[in-house]
Design an enzyme around this catalytic site. Structure first.
Site, mmCIF file in Angstrom:
data_model
loop_
_atom_site.group_PDB
_atom_site.id
_atom_site.type_symbol
_atom_site.label_atom_id
_atom_site.label_comp_id
_atom_site.label_asym_id
_atom_site.label_seq_id
_atom_site.Cartn_x
_atom_site.Cartn_y
_atom_site.Cartn_z
ATOM 1 N N GLY A 1 23.229 -9.393 -17.135
ATOM 2 C CA GLY A 1 22.287 -8.866 -18.132
ATOM 3 C C GLY A 1 22.127 -7.358 -17.963
ATOM 4 N N ARG A 41 28.906 -11.776 -18.810
ATOM 5 C CA ARG A 41 28.823 -12.787 -17.747
ATOM 6 C C ARG A 41 30.170 -13.506 -17.812
ATOM 7 N NH1 ARG A 41 23.161 -12.765 -16.702
ATOM 8 N NH2 ARG A 41 21.871 -12.640 -18.558
ATOM 9 N N ASP A 100 22.204 -10.801 -9.124
ATOM 10 C CA ASP A 100 22.605 -11.865 -8.221
ATOM 11 C C ASP A 100 24.031 -12.396 -8.434
ATOM 12 O OD1 ASP A 100 21.039 -13.377 -6.273
ATOM 13 O OD2 ASP A 100 21.714 -15.087 -7.483
ATOM 14 N N ARG A 152 13.684 -15.640 -15.595
ATOM 15 C CA ARG A 152 14.200 -17.015 -15.627
ATOM 16 C C ARG A 152 13.739 -17.801 -14.410
ATOM 17 N NH1 ARG A 152 20.196 -16.552 -17.009
ATOM 18 N NH2 ARG A 152 19.831 -14.897 -15.506
ATOM 19 N N ASP A 178 14.710 -9.481 -8.883
ATOM 20 C CA ASP A 178 14.806 -10.657 -8.000
ATOM 21 C C ASP A 178 15.889 -10.508 -6.938
ATOM 22 O OD1 ASP A 178 16.830 -10.687 -9.845
ATOM 23 O OD2 ASP A 178 16.751 -12.841 -10.226
ATOM 24 N N ASP A 237 14.778 -8.215 -13.767
ATOM 25 C CA ASP A 237 14.018 -9.299 -13.122
ATOM 26 C C ASP A 237 13.449 -8.949 -11.744
ATOM 27 O OD1 ASP A 237 14.448 -10.882 -15.293
ATOM 28 O OD2 ASP A 237 16.061 -12.060 -14.410
ATOM 29 N N THR A 285 18.878 -5.075 -12.704
ATOM 30 C CA THR A 285 18.369 -6.221 -13.472
ATOM 31 C C THR A 285 16.876 -5.988 -13.694
ATOM 32 O OG1 THR A 285 17.720 -8.566 -13.346
ATOM 33 C CG2 THR A 285 18.246 -7.510 -11.268
ATOM 34 N N SER A 306 26.497 -11.181 -10.169
ATOM 35 C CA SER A 306 27.515 -10.124 -10.062
ATOM 36 C C SER A 306 27.814 -9.824 -8.600
ATOM 37 C CB SER A 306 27.015 -8.847 -10.733
ATOM 38 O OG SER A 306 26.467 -9.138 -11.993
ATOM 39 N N SER A 348 -11.756 -12.573 -26.556
ATOM 40 C CA SER A 348 -10.307 -12.732 -26.721
ATOM 41 C C SER A 348 -9.664 -12.673 -25.347
ATOM 42 C CB SER A 348 -9.742 -11.615 -27.595
ATOM 43 O OG SER A 348 -9.891 -10.373 -26.931
HETATM 44 O O1 F6P Z 1 18.516 -9.972 -17.136
HETATM 45 C C1 F6P Z 1 17.936 -11.142 -16.625
HETATM 46 C C2 F6P Z 1 17.366 -11.918 -17.720
HETATM 47 O O2 F6P Z 1 16.622 -11.002 -18.415
HETATM 48 C C3 F6P Z 1 16.502 -13.130 -17.459
HETATM 49 O O3 F6P Z 1 15.152 -12.877 -17.173
HETATM 50 C C4 F6P Z 1 16.684 -13.894 -18.745
HETATM 51 O O4 F6P Z 1 16.410 -15.246 -18.591
HETATM 52 C C5 F6P Z 1 18.109 -13.657 -19.034
HETATM 53 O O5 F6P Z 1 18.394 -12.373 -18.550
HETATM 54 C C6 F6P Z 1 18.523 -13.767 -20.481
HETATM 55 O O6 F6P Z 1 19.894 -13.566 -20.523
HETATM 56 P P1 F6P Z 1 20.806 -13.583 -21.816
HETATM 57 O O7 F6P Z 1 20.899 -12.179 -22.297
HETATM 58 O O8 F6P Z 1 22.123 -14.078 -21.348
HETATM 59 O O9 F6P Z 1 20.125 -14.455 -22.824
#
Ligand code: F6P
Length: 328
Positions: free
Chosen positions: A15, A76, A107, A176, A134, A132, A130, A109, A220
């Site tokens: 991603g 990917r 991860d 994710r 992570d 994320d 990334t 990659s 709210s």
């Molecule tokens: O880059 C990581 C991520 O953003 C995740 O949080 C997400 O689930 C995923 O990529 C979405 O990937 P794609 O672009 O393949 O839908």
């Protein structure tokens, strides 16, 4: 003795994330500075397998430090998961005279790079890219800061309409498997609750908390939900559940999706990318390999790639506590 490195390949994989271009620029310019040849590999491992290469010099990366996405494109790649695919990639790299590569990605990659290094003894260095966040061995991955800023800006806008209509909003953010974005933006945007995969609060606790918040006089609310949240319901099912159990609430859902991956990188991500790019090339030239460049306490550090991908990037529990106090 390790082979002298004269030509370095650079690519982005998985991603995309804001800051990848700044990292490509840093790798290319460091090579130019040190008089090493640099080759851009398009579309990640897929382009490597197909020999989609382009020589890059200092001028090839003009005006990209401020751009989101990746000029080298990303993919990917399933084929690189096979021994046959990796053999093709090795043959293409050898034919092009590439002695080492810098992979900018997450991860998956890094796992590919590690296996490739084991099989062919090919020097590799990783830069974590990334949104994320992570990856173990770095407090920040490239793009995480920008993505959090983007999301906070969007939630501020959602808050305007939520408060005008006395509504409850579930805002789904990316992540994710991890809740870093959710947790940080939840605190930064003042969410009532933050639902993340690492902590299953359960539906009852959510309903109780929303009841309390209504009672305390809030008209709210914003609940931030990480896409990988394991509460057992999709964000739309959450809405239905809350509407059924707390009919006082008028509930809406916003799924932010891929907008979180786009946009100009923040200053933080640009500086980080520049530092990491320099370090990645210097590390390869020192004869080191199979390492990821990370940042801890503002110092660049190197972590073995196998640790970066296997080790867990833990969420900051302190943020959970802060959020709990802030929602009083
Ligand atoms: O880059 C990581 C991520 O953003 C995740 O949080 C997400 O689930 C995923 O990529 C979405 O990937 P794609 O672009 O393949 O839908």
């Amino acid at each position: 003795m390790a082979k002298e490195i004269k030509k370095i390949g650079v690519f982005t994989s998985g991603g995309d994330s804001p800051g990848m271009n700044a990292a490509i620029r840093a790798v290319v310019r460091t090579c130019a500075f040190l008089k090493i040849d640099c080759v851009g590999i398009y579309r990640g491992y897929q382009g490597m397998i197909e020999g989609d290469f382009k020589p890059m010099d200092a001028r090839s990366v003009n005006n990209i430090i401020n751009k989101g996405g990746t000029i080298l494109k990303s993919a990917r790649c399933q084929e690189f998961r096979t021994a046959e695919g990796r053999k093709k990639a090795y043959e293409q790299l050898t034919a092009e005279g590439i002695d080492a590569f810098v992979v900018i990605g997450g991860d998956g990659s890094f796992t590919g790079a590690m296996i490739f290094n084991e099989e062919y003894g090919f020097p590799v260095i990783g830069i974590p890219g990334t949104i994320d966040n992570d990856i173990y061995g770095t407090s920040n991955t490239l793009g995480f800061d920008t993505a959090c800023n983007t999301v906070v800006e969007v939630i501020d806008k959602i808050r305007d309409t939520a408060s005008s209509h006395n509504r409850l909003f579930f805002v789904e953010v990316m992540g994710r498997d991890v809740g870093h974005i959710a947790l940080n933006v939840g605190v930064g945007a003042g969410a009532e609750e933050i639902l993340i995969p690492e902590e299953n609060l359960g539906l009852e606790r959510l309903v109780e908390s929303l009841k309390r918040s209504k009672k305390s006089g809030k008209s709210s609310s914003i609940v931030v939900v990480a896409e990988g949240d394991k509460i057992g319901k999709s964000v739309f099912e959450l809405k239905e559940y809350v509407e059924e159990h707390l009919p006082i609430y008028d509930v809406r859902v916003s799924v932010l999706g891929h907008l979180q991956r786009g946009g100009a990188p923040s200053c933080f991500d640009r500086v980080l990318a520049s530092r990491m790019g320099v370090k990645a090339v210097e590390t390869l030239l020192e004869g080191k390999s199979n390492l990821m460049v990370g940042i801890q306490n503002n110092d660049l550090i190197l972590t073995p790639i196998n640790k970066a991908i296997k080790g867990e990037s833990k969420i900051d529990k302190e943020l959970i506590r802060v959020s709990d106090i802030m929602t009083t």
